[in-house]
Write a protein that holds these residues in place. Structure first.
Motif: not given
Length: 240
Positions: A199-200, A207-214
């Motif tokens: 969803e993010r 962006p990918w790293q923002v979405a998967v980073g949390r």
């Protein structure tokens, strides 16, 4: 043009979603610097002791400074809902001296180290051991190598000798997929996290790293629109 021809030429197109705020795509990277070993660290003998500092603590005292720049990944990794990390290692001169990949057990009982790579020009300088010292201090858990290669057995055996100084290295794990059976009861959380990340990515356009980073149910970081002035830009230079 007849109505029939117009219908034949018509093609359904999905509705265009409202434009999401543009987010600065800079990767989310956490930076750490290895601390100097402290006499208060469990297992480190104090200098005031009659026997003086242990050989293990002296070995840690000789470690070079290391900066770890790590990016988290929660998306369908073996350790989900806990993250894996990809890290670059930098020396005191800001030179990149290696890379590493490691993950956190969802049970909170160990850190899995998948890979440590140090180029030949920087080998035998203590950077890989400094990474283990950082992991031991940061997470306070035993370190478990994954698929310990014969070529690296000397390094890992030397690291196991540092247990008394607070760096606890277990025997290796050879099959991480089988190891994941220990947290099979957390799979619903891992699947829900994967849905949140999708969803993010596709709805919020992060962006990918923002979405998967949390992790699970984590709030989005405060996003700054690209080109928008930050507080320091609006308020002018800080005094002094």
């Amino acid at each position: 043009m007849s109505v029939v021809k117009q219908l034949l030429r018509w093609r359904w197109r999905p509705p265009v979603p409202a434009a999401a705020p543009s987010i600065d795509p800079a990767p989310v990277v956490y930076t750490y610097q290895t601390p100097s070993p402290s006499p208060d660290t469990p297992g480190v003998r104090k200098a005031a002791d009659p026997g003086g500092p242990s050989a293990q603590s002296r070995a840690l005292d000789r470690l070079p400074p290391l900066v770890v720049k790590a990016a988290a990944d929660h998306f369908r990794v073996v350790t989900a809902p806990s993250p894996e990390f990809r890290a670059t290692l930098h020396n005191g001169a800001s030179e990149e001296v290696g890379t590493a990949k490691y993950g956190l057990s969802p049970l909170g009982d160990r850190v899995y180290v998948y890979d440590i790579r140090v180029p030949p020009a920087h080998q035998r300088c203590g950077y890989a051991t400094a990474l283990l010292w950082y992991l031991a201090r940061e997470y306070g858990r035993p370190i478990t190598p994954v698929q310990e290669l014969h070529a690296a057995s000397g390094f890992w055996n030397a690291a196991r000798a540092l247990a008394g100084a607070g760096v606890v290295v277990t025997e290796p794990v050879w099959d991480l997929e089988a190891e994941a059976a220990r947290w099979a009861h957390l799979r619903p959380d891992a699947e829900r996290l994967a849905e949140q990340i999708l969803e993010r990515l596709h709805v919020r356009r992060e962006p990918w790293q923002v979405a998967v980073g949390r992790g699970l149910d984590a709030e989005a970081p405060a996003a700054r629109r690209v080109g928008a002035p930050c507080a320091a830009d609006r308020d002018g230079p800080s005094p002094g």
